[in-house]
Design a protein around this motif. Sequence first.
Motif, short mmCIF file in Angstrom:
data_model
loop_
_atom_site.label_atom_id
_atom_site.label_comp_id
_atom_site.label_asym_id
_atom_site.label_seq_id
_atom_site.Cartn_x
_atom_site.Cartn_y
_atom_site.Cartn_z
N GLY A 292 0.55 -1.01 -0.19
CA GLY A 292 -0.02 -0.10 -0.58
C GLY A 292 0.87 1.31 -0.36
N ALA A 293 2.18 1.28 -0.05
CA ALA A 293 2.52 2.56 -0.28
C ALA A 293 2.62 3.48 -1.57
N ASP A 294 3.06 4.45 -1.42
CA ASP A 294 2.78 5.75 -2.65
C ASP A 294 4.10 5.52 -3.45
N PHE A 295 4.32 4.64 -3.76
CA PHE A 295 6.02 5.51 -5.02
C PHE A 295 5.94 5.91 -5.71
N ASP A 296 4.97 7.00 -6.53
CA ASP A 296 4.53 8.04 -7.25
C ASP A 296 6.10 8.99 -7.35
N ARG A 297 6.28 8.82 -8.72
CA ARG A 297 8.30 9.64 -8.87
C ARG A 297 8.73 9.42 -7.80
N ARG B 67 10.70 5.79 -10.99
CA ARG B 67 12.00 5.51 -11.72
C ARG B 67 12.49 4.47 -10.75
N VAL B 68 12.03 3.21 -11.82
CA VAL B 68 12.68 1.90 -11.27
C VAL B 68 13.81 2.08 -11.90
N GLY B 69 14.65 2.33 -13.54
CA GLY B 69 15.89 1.78 -13.54
C GLY B 69 16.26 0.17 -13.13
N GLU B 70 16.98 -0.02 -12.84
CA GLU B 70 17.98 -1.26 -12.65
C GLU B 70 17.61 -1.75 -11.02
N ILE B 71 17.41 -2.92 -10.75
CA ILE B 71 16.94 -3.16 -9.31
C ILE B 71 17.64 -4.72 -9.10
N GLU B 72 18.30 -4.64 -8.25
CA GLU B 72 19.49 -5.86 -7.51
C GLU B 72 19.11 -6.62 -7.85
#
Length: 104
Positions: free
Chosen positions: A67-72, A94-99
């Motif tokens: 339920g967290a809001d990661f907008d931008r 903005r996800v980019g590269e995820i480990e």
Amino acid sequence: MNVKLANASLCDVDLTGASLTCGDLRAADLRGAILVRASLKGANLSGACLRSADFSGADLSGADLSGADFDRARLEKVNLRGADLAGANLIVARVGEIEHFQGD
């Protein structure tokens, strides 16, 4: 470190490299916060407002992000192994590269 910051207002705070492992940040307001390389392993961020926060290089493994809001929010090179993202808003993040990312 078991930090208790549920419902806290931490807008625009710089927590670069902070250790918030197993911390309670439920429904915390972290809009615009800088959490670069922070350790949030096993932390509870359910329902938190994380809009425009920078989590670059952070460790969110095992964290409750439901339920967290990661907008931008910036989520580049983040460790999300075992994290609960149920109902989280990642639409404009903005996800980019995820480990590490492994869906359960």
